[in-house]
Write an enzyme that holds these catalytic residues in place. Structure first.
Site, mmCIF file in Angstrom:
data_model
loop_
_atom_site.group_PDB
_atom_site.id
_atom_site.type_symbol
_atom_site.label_atom_id
_atom_site.label_comp_id
_atom_site.label_asym_id
_atom_site.label_seq_id
_atom_site.Cartn_x
_atom_site.Cartn_y
_atom_site.Cartn_z
ATOM 1 N N SER A 23 0.845 -1.197 0.000
ATOM 2 C CA SER A 23 0.000 0.000 0.000
ATOM 3 C C SER A 23 0.879 1.245 0.000
ATOM 4 C CB SER A 23 -0.913 0.012 1.242
ATOM 5 O OG SER A 23 -0.134 0.050 2.429
ATOM 6 N N ASP A 44 5.872 -7.732 1.898
ATOM 7 C CA ASP A 44 5.011 -7.072 2.875
ATOM 8 C C ASP A 44 4.465 -8.145 3.800
ATOM 9 O OD1 ASP A 44 3.492 -4.081 2.821
ATOM 10 O OD2 ASP A 44 2.491 -5.618 4.011
ATOM 11 N N ASP A 70 7.589 -10.854 7.393
ATOM 12 C CA ASP A 70 7.858 -9.836 8.407
ATOM 13 C C ASP A 70 9.298 -9.379 8.209
ATOM 14 O OD1 ASP A 70 8.507 -8.356 10.651
ATOM 15 O OD2 ASP A 70 7.707 -9.801 12.094
ATOM 16 N N ASN A 97 11.369 0.407 2.284
ATOM 17 C CA ASN A 97 10.244 1.309 2.496
ATOM 18 C C ASN A 97 9.371 0.925 3.689
ATOM 19 O OD1 ASN A 97 7.940 3.212 1.603
ATOM 20 N ND2 ASN A 97 6.989 1.186 1.512
ATOM 21 N N TYR A 163 9.251 6.106 16.810
ATOM 22 C CA TYR A 163 9.222 6.458 15.391
ATOM 23 C C TYR A 163 10.295 7.504 15.074
ATOM 24 C CZ TYR A 163 7.332 7.756 10.824
ATOM 25 O OH TYR A 163 7.177 8.003 9.480
ATOM 26 N N LYS A 167 13.589 6.999 12.539
ATOM 27 C CA LYS A 167 13.810 7.771 11.317
ATOM 28 C C LYS A 167 15.123 8.556 11.367
ATOM 29 C CE LYS A 167 10.224 6.237 9.205
ATOM 30 N NZ LYS A 167 10.375 5.301 8.065
#
Length: 259
Positions: A23, A44, A70, A97, A163, A167
């Site tokens: 997605s 995915d 996974d 990604n 998160y 990043k």
């Protein structure tokens, strides 16, 4: 007069592995690279989503292999890459990604789980995929790795430290690998999207999206997944051989704006 350049801007026949391809950004990247002639291997953890995207690409007439895995599981990653390599050929392009975002206040009882899950998918998985594909990527002198970070890698949002840390880590990993792998024929770069219309922000109302974009984004709107995918495509071109260790921000000018 001789031509200015003979650098190649085609990825026709290249084998690309894209994680988080079911997605959002991953789906757009997969479709665009396939449109440009790449044979795409999709990974995915979402079975229905990955099969749907693989079917879309197959019905368009392009070579594709979808694998449910996974990406934070070393054995699952190795197995998925082996299948893709067997069916499509050695890997030329790797797009890391896959990502998750979990709200996690530091004093929350579930914080440890949120930290482990987020760092596993958003950061450690990049190293697992890189190691699984590395021999392939080094073989031609034109190997390409693109890691997807976020503008969160330059700042922070309250209650999202897993998160945010992941990043920031993706940007650091990108630079470190670029320095390490450049002489081995592999460039490593990073794309940092800002506010893009994906599943991560689907719960935000359209009214709130408009208000945020009007206040914070100089171009006045959320970005579309294909606008990120186009930058990924640019970075994996053979002609992009001197772009290494960089972070390309795709955020409509948000991080450039002072307030």
């Amino acid at each position: 007069m001789a031509r200015l350049t003979h650098l190649n801007r085609s990825i026709d026949g290249k084998v690309a592995v894209i994680t988080g391809a079911a997605s959002g950004l991953g789906r757009s990247i997969a479709h665009l690279l396939a449109d440009e002639g790449a044979k795409v291997g999709l990974i995915d953890r979402t079975s229905g989503g990955i099969h749907l995207v693989a079917t879309e690409i197959e019905e368009a007439g392009y070579p594709v292999v979808g694998q449910v895995a996974d990406v934070s599981d070393r054995d699952a990653v190795a197995s998925a890459v082996d299948v893709i390599r067997t069916e499509l050929g050695p890997v030329d392009l790797l797009i890391n990604n896959a990502g998750v975002s979990v709200t996690a206040p530091i004093d929350d009882e579930d914080y440890d789980e949120a930290w482990t899950t987020t760092l596993g998918v958003n950061l450690e998985a990049h190293t697992l995929l890189t190691r699984a594909c590395l021999k392939d990527l080094m073989r031609s002198g034109e190997g390409r790795i693109v890691n997807i970070a976020s503008t969160e890698g330059f700042g922070a949002t309250p209650e999202m430290t897993p998160y945010t840390a992941s990043k920031h880590g993706v940007i650091g990993l990108t630079r470190g690998l670029a320095v390490e792998l450049g002489r081995k024929g592999v460039t490593v770069n990073c794309v940092a999207p800002g506010t893009i219309r994906t599943g991560m922000n689907a719960a935000i109302s359209e009214e709130d999206k408009v208000l945020f974009a009007d206040r914070r984004v100089p171009v006045g709107r959320y970005g579309e997944p294909e606008e990120v995918a186009q930058i990924v495509l640019s970075l994996v071109l053979p002609a992009s051989s001197y772009i290494n260790g960089t972070v390309v921000v795709v955020d409509g000018g948000m991080t450039a704006q002072h307030t």
